[in-house]
Design a protein around this motif. Sequence first.
Motif, mmCIF file in Angstrom:
data_model
loop_
_atom_site.group_PDB
_atom_site.id
_atom_site.type_symbol
_atom_site.label_atom_id
_atom_site.label_comp_id
_atom_site.label_asym_id
_atom_site.label_seq_id
_atom_site.Cartn_x
_atom_site.Cartn_y
_atom_site.Cartn_z
ATOM 1 N N VAL A 58 47.249 65.506 32.256
ATOM 2 C CA VAL A 58 47.515 66.890 32.689
ATOM 3 C C VAL A 58 46.683 67.227 33.921
ATOM 4 O O VAL A 58 47.145 67.899 34.837
ATOM 5 C CB VAL A 58 47.243 67.888 31.532
ATOM 6 N N ALA A 59 45.457 66.709 33.952
ATOM 7 C CA ALA A 59 44.563 66.978 35.091
ATOM 8 C C ALA A 59 45.089 66.372 36.392
ATOM 9 O O ALA A 59 44.717 66.805 37.475
ATOM 10 C CB ALA A 59 43.171 66.445 34.788
ATOM 11 N N LEU A 60 45.994 65.387 36.273
ATOM 12 C CA LEU A 60 46.540 64.752 37.480
ATOM 13 C C LEU A 60 47.556 65.641 38.187
ATOM 14 O O LEU A 60 47.942 65.367 39.317
ATOM 15 C CB LEU A 60 47.190 63.405 37.124
ATOM 16 N N GLY A 61 48.026 66.674 37.510
ATOM 17 C CA GLY A 61 48.930 67.612 38.177
ATOM 18 C C GLY A 61 50.344 67.560 37.649
ATOM 19 O O GLY A 61 50.560 67.398 36.450
ATOM 20 N N ASP A 62 51.310 67.702 38.547
ATOM 21 C CA ASP A 62 52.743 67.847 38.264
ATOM 22 C C ASP A 62 53.199 66.985 37.072
ATOM 23 O O ASP A 62 53.279 65.772 37.158
ATOM 24 C CB ASP A 62 53.542 67.471 39.511
ATOM 25 N N LEU A 63 53.516 67.631 35.949
ATOM 26 C CA LEU A 63 53.885 66.919 34.730
ATOM 27 C C LEU A 63 55.296 66.338 34.778
ATOM 28 O O LEU A 63 55.598 65.380 34.074
ATOM 29 C CB LEU A 63 53.755 67.845 33.513
ATOM 30 N N SER A 64 56.162 66.881 35.621
ATOM 31 C CA SER A 64 57.549 66.399 35.658
ATOM 32 C C SER A 64 57.643 64.958 36.162
ATOM 33 O O SER A 64 58.562 64.238 35.794
ATOM 34 C CB SER A 64 58.419 67.322 36.511
ATOM 35 N N GLU A 65 56.713 64.544 37.006
ATOM 36 C CA GLU A 65 56.737 63.175 37.532
ATOM 37 C C GLU A 65 55.475 62.401 37.141
ATOM 38 O O GLU A 65 55.109 61.434 37.799
ATOM 39 C CB GLU A 65 56.881 63.211 39.055
ATOM 40 N N ASN A 66 54.846 62.797 36.051
ATOM 41 C CA ASN A 66 53.578 62.198 35.635
ATOM 42 C C ASN A 66 53.840 61.146 34.548
ATOM 43 O O ASN A 66 54.004 61.471 33.374
ATOM 44 C CB ASN A 66 52.661 63.315 35.116
ATOM 45 N N ALA A 67 53.898 59.880 34.952
ATOM 46 C CA ALA A 67 54.221 58.787 34.024
ATOM 47 C C ALA A 67 53.167 58.651 32.924
ATOM 48 O O ALA A 67 53.511 58.356 31.776
ATOM 49 C CB ALA A 67 54.341 57.477 34.791
ATOM 50 N N GLU A 68 51.905 58.877 33.254
ATOM 51 C CA GLU A 68 50.838 58.769 32.265
ATOM 52 C C GLU A 68 51.024 59.807 31.155
ATOM 53 O O GLU A 68 50.861 59.522 29.983
ATOM 54 C CB GLU A 68 49.447 58.925 32.895
ATOM 55 N N TYR A 69 51.384 61.010 31.557
ATOM 56 C CA TYR A 69 51.597 62.094 30.596
ATOM 57 C C TYR A 69 52.775 61.769 29.674
ATOM 58 O O TYR A 69 52.672 61.866 28.458
ATOM 59 C CB TYR A 69 51.845 63.413 31.338
ATOM 60 N N HIS A 70 53.894 61.352 30.267
ATOM 61 C CA HIS A 70 55.083 61.048 29.469
ATOM 62 C C HIS A 70 54.845 59.865 28.538
ATOM 63 O O HIS A 70 55.282 59.873 27.383
ATOM 64 C CB HIS A 70 56.291 60.807 30.380
ATOM 65 N N SER A 71 54.124 58.885 29.003
ATOM 66 C CA SER A 71 53.796 57.717 28.175
ATOM 67 C C SER A 71 52.918 58.118 26.989
ATOM 68 O O SER A 71 53.154 57.690 25.855
ATOM 69 C CB SER A 71 53.082 56.665 29.032
ATOM 70 N N ALA A 72 51.920 58.937 27.248
ATOM 71 C CA ALA A 72 51.022 59.388 26.176
ATOM 72 C C ALA A 72 51.774 60.242 25.156
ATOM 73 O O ALA A 72 51.554 60.128 23.943
ATOM 74 C CB ALA A 72 49.843 60.156 26.753
ATOM 75 N N LYS A 73 52.680 61.104 25.629
ATOM 76 C CA LYS A 73 53.462 61.953 24.718
ATOM 77 C C LYS A 73 54.409 61.096 23.868
ATOM 78 O O LYS A 73 54.564 61.349 22.664
ATOM 79 C CB LYS A 73 54.265 63.003 25.501
ATOM 80 N N GLN A 74 55.017 60.069 24.474
ATOM 81 C CA GLN A 74 55.898 59.167 23.712
ATOM 82 C C GLN A 74 55.099 58.414 22.655
ATOM 83 O O GLN A 74 55.542 58.269 21.519
ATOM 84 C CB GLN A 74 56.597 58.175 24.642
#
Length: 159
Positions: free
Chosen positions: A31-47
């Motif tokens: 989340v700290a990296l910014g834009d969540l729509s294109e944030n692969a780390e965020y989507h990977s962690a949520k999956q």
Amino acid sequence: MLDVTKKLEEQIRALEHELTTELPAEIKRAVALGDLSENAEYHSAKQRQEFVNAHLGQLKKRMAELSLVDLRNIPNDRIGFGSTIIVFDQTKEEEITYKLVTSEESDVTKGLISTTSPIGRAMVGKQLGDEVTVVTPNGKRILEILKLYTIHDVAPAVE
């Protein structure tokens, strides 16, 4: 069966730790990296969080099922969970030793077969001297029960 419950408890603890400690930290970093729509780390962690949550639910359900097993209800004279059986496979013309175990413990190479496998299902309830026809993925097999040790007996070790 104690080994199975112990392994399941360890897996549950590890997944709970991942779910409550590791994944929230990963999500926070992403989340700290910014834009969540294109944030692969965020989507990977949520999956991963969804997967861990689902797997945790499955393991807890299996623990609940195993806790309901009453070993006193397993017969002394018939094949059931925990039985070690020596059979003569008429198809292969050889003696084989099997032990009926839970699906988590099964390892065909060691002679540990699940009570839900084709051979396990065919064997449950049978007695010494019975012949059992089993349809397996490799074809039909005829097994004659030569020796039977139930969970209540002292059985030889399965290799």
